[in-house]
Write a protein that holds these residues in place. Structure first.
Motif, mmCIF file in Angstrom:
data_model
loop_
_atom_site.group_PDB
_atom_site.id
_atom_site.type_symbol
_atom_site.label_atom_id
_atom_site.label_comp_id
_atom_site.label_asym_id
_atom_site.label_seq_id
_atom_site.Cartn_x
_atom_site.Cartn_y
_atom_site.Cartn_z
ATOM 1 N N UNK A 14 0.807 -1.221 0.000
ATOM 2 C CA UNK A 14 0.000 0.000 0.000
ATOM 3 C C UNK A 14 0.846 1.280 0.000
ATOM 4 N N UNK A 15 1.869 1.399 0.847
ATOM 5 C CA UNK A 15 2.685 2.625 0.798
ATOM 6 C C UNK A 15 3.354 2.842 -0.551
ATOM 7 N N UNK A 16 3.774 1.756 -1.210
ATOM 8 C CA UNK A 16 4.384 1.898 -2.532
ATOM 9 C C UNK A 16 3.364 2.395 -3.557
ATOM 10 N N UNK A 17 2.140 1.887 -3.456
ATOM 11 C CA UNK A 17 1.083 2.335 -4.374
ATOM 12 C C UNK A 17 0.810 3.829 -4.188
ATOM 13 N N UNK A 18 0.724 4.264 -2.921
ATOM 14 C CA UNK A 18 0.476 5.677 -2.661
ATOM 15 C C UNK A 18 1.640 6.543 -3.141
ATOM 16 N N UNK A 19 2.856 6.037 -3.002
ATOM 17 C CA UNK A 19 4.015 6.828 -3.440
ATOM 18 C C UNK A 19 4.013 7.007 -4.953
ATOM 19 N N UNK A 20 3.659 5.941 -5.689
ATOM 20 C CA UNK A 20 3.640 6.026 -7.150
ATOM 21 C C UNK A 20 2.498 6.919 -7.630
ATOM 22 N N UNK A 21 1.336 6.764 -7.017
ATOM 23 C CA UNK A 21 0.183 7.561 -7.429
ATOM 24 C C UNK A 21 0.300 9.005 -6.973
ATOM 25 N N UNK A 22 1.043 9.237 -5.889
ATOM 26 C CA UNK A 22 1.110 10.575 -5.318
ATOM 27 C C UNK A 22 1.748 11.612 -6.211
ATOM 28 N N UNK A 23 2.627 11.174 -7.115
ATOM 29 C CA UNK A 23 3.289 12.158 -7.976
ATOM 30 C C UNK A 23 2.306 12.768 -8.972
ATOM 31 N N UNK A 24 1.161 12.148 -9.168
ATOM 32 C CA UNK A 24 0.142 12.680 -10.075
ATOM 33 C C UNK A 24 -0.985 13.395 -9.332
ATOM 34 N N UNK A 25 -0.883 13.531 -8.005
ATOM 35 C CA UNK A 25 -1.916 14.199 -7.223
ATOM 36 C C UNK A 25 -1.590 15.680 -7.076
#
Length: 417
Positions: free
Chosen positions: A221-232
């Motif tokens: 989950x933290x890895x998913x949030x880190x990858x998606x976070x750059x587009x937020x």
């Protein structure tokens, strides 16, 4: 992401209206065009949503605990009907129905929160593009575009180009520093929340594949949030960081006040409860009484933590009642203290030779005592020692051979020798 956000366009108007209402309140304090006014509006939106989702969070906790408790039975069903998938599914559904467990309940808070998340993403994307949306008109749009959070515009993203950032009156360096820090904090809070759940609030007596899956999710989950976070956008990062912090605090409260049976958190909670009962002489609070009541009702099905709690109550001189209260019991305390004393005074184990030697010494001591008690005493005359005669030797031999022992009646002085 924009396509998904368009699917929830029906809720963008309510979300934008809530943000504007909070912005009006905070704008009167910090100024309408400041990042504090718009940032706190997003934080308040998160708090409002999470308060509304508390009932779903309670269902999530119950469902997660039920799923963990059902893992052994589920594994048995899978092994029994591994060649018949249809029968396996039927038995699983039957088990869920009998226990009142819904596998989807653990995902309800996330699913219920998703529409608000994507609606906020859509609102911030329109602000970045300079387009009105919902109740945000031209004046509010201009105010939102001027709002900066630690130097980063509300609608800027880590992946924005220098030209896009410059259009929002900011520098690319400040935007990337702020967004990188927020992404790290968002991922770290997600990891800590999951780790806290796995290390403190899991029944350690149940070893199932479900636990391994949860450990994997703790890192995924933290890895998913880190990858998606750059587009937020920065505003969405504020939203997601706030909801992660809220989840972490909410979970800490649940772990401390209503821990999972068999977990380390339950052991710590029962030890605190034991100290409170010992100090005050009673169970204080309705919730604590309900917990004691449930433990009493379990009977022999109590786990190790609950048995240690009852042992501590007994040593302190208290006895738990069926209604969740405790009563002072001197009998219980005396029995516990007596059992401990007997345990401490147990003799050391002796060898066979020591036991035999001790037995012979006891027999010799008993014979000596018996002979002293049976020896006649004459107050007037003092008997002289005589040499043993042949007759006495025979008598002794007869006594040793099993005949009657004892002192012979003395002869009368007038009788002939």
């Amino acid at each position: 992401m924009d396509t998904i956000a368009n699917l929830f366009s029906f809720i963008t108007t309510p979300v934008s209206w809530v943000i504007v209402q909070f912005h009006t309140m905070y704008g009167a304090i910090f100024g309408p065009d400041t990042g504090w006014a718009w940032g706190l509006s997003i934080v308040s939106l998160v708090v409002l949503i999470r308060i509304c989702l508390i009932p779903l969070f309670v269902k999530q906790i119950k469902s997660t605990r039920n799923m963990a408790a059902l893992q052994p039975k589920m594994k048995a069903i899978q092994e029994r009907y591994k060649s018949d998938k249809q029968r396996q599914s039927e038995e699983m559904m039957k088990l869920y129905k009998e226990t009142g467990t819904n596998p989807l309940s653990s995902c309800l808070p996330i699913l219920a929160q998703s529409p608000f998340f994507f609606a906020l993403y859509s609102v911030l994307s329109h602000i970045a593009e300079g387009k009105t949306i919902g109740v945000i008109n031209e004046s509010l749009l201009a105010s939102a575009r001027q709002a900066h959070i630690f130097g980063a515009p509300l609608a800027s993203k880590f992946t924005d180009s220098a030209a896009e950032v410059a259009a929002l009156d900011a520098s690319l360096t400040s935007v990337r520093i702020v967004t990188a820090i927020m992404i790290v904090l968002m991922s770290a809070s997600q990891f800590f929340t999951q780790r806290q759940l796995m290390t403190k609030n899991v029944d350690l007596s149940v070893k199932t594949p479900y636990m391994q899956q949860q450990k994997m999710l703790m890192y995924i989950f933290p890895l998913i949030f880190a990858v998606m976070g750059i587009n937020f956008p920065v505003g969405v990062l504020v939203y997601w960081l706030t909801t992660n912090v809220w989840t972490m605090g909410q979970q800490m409260y649940v772990i401390n006040q209503n821990p999972t049976p068999g977990s380390k958190a339950q052991d710590a909670y029962l030890q605190r409860l034991l100290k409170s009962v010992t100090h005050h002489g009673e169970v204080r609070g309705r919730r604590r009484k309900n917990i004691v009541k449930l433990i009493v009702a379990k009977g022999s099905d109590r786990n190790d933590n609950e048995r240690r709690f009852f042992t501590g109550l007994s040593k302190a001189g208290f006895a738990a009642q069926a209604d969740g209260t405790v009563v002072k019991s001197d009998t219980v305390a005396a029995e516990a203290e007596g059992a401990a004393t007997v345990k401490r005074q147990q003799p050391k184990r002796q060898s066979k030779a020591q036991r035999q030697s001790g037995g012979h010494k006891a027999e010799d001591s008993a014979e000596a005592t018996t002979s002293l008690e049976k020896k006649p005493q004459d107050s007037t005359t003092e008997s002289k020692p005589q040499a043993p005669s042949r007759a006495n030797s025979g008598t002794t031999r007869q006594a040793k051979s099993g005949q009657r022992k004892g002192q012979q009646r003395p002869k009368h002085p007038s009788s002939k020798k």
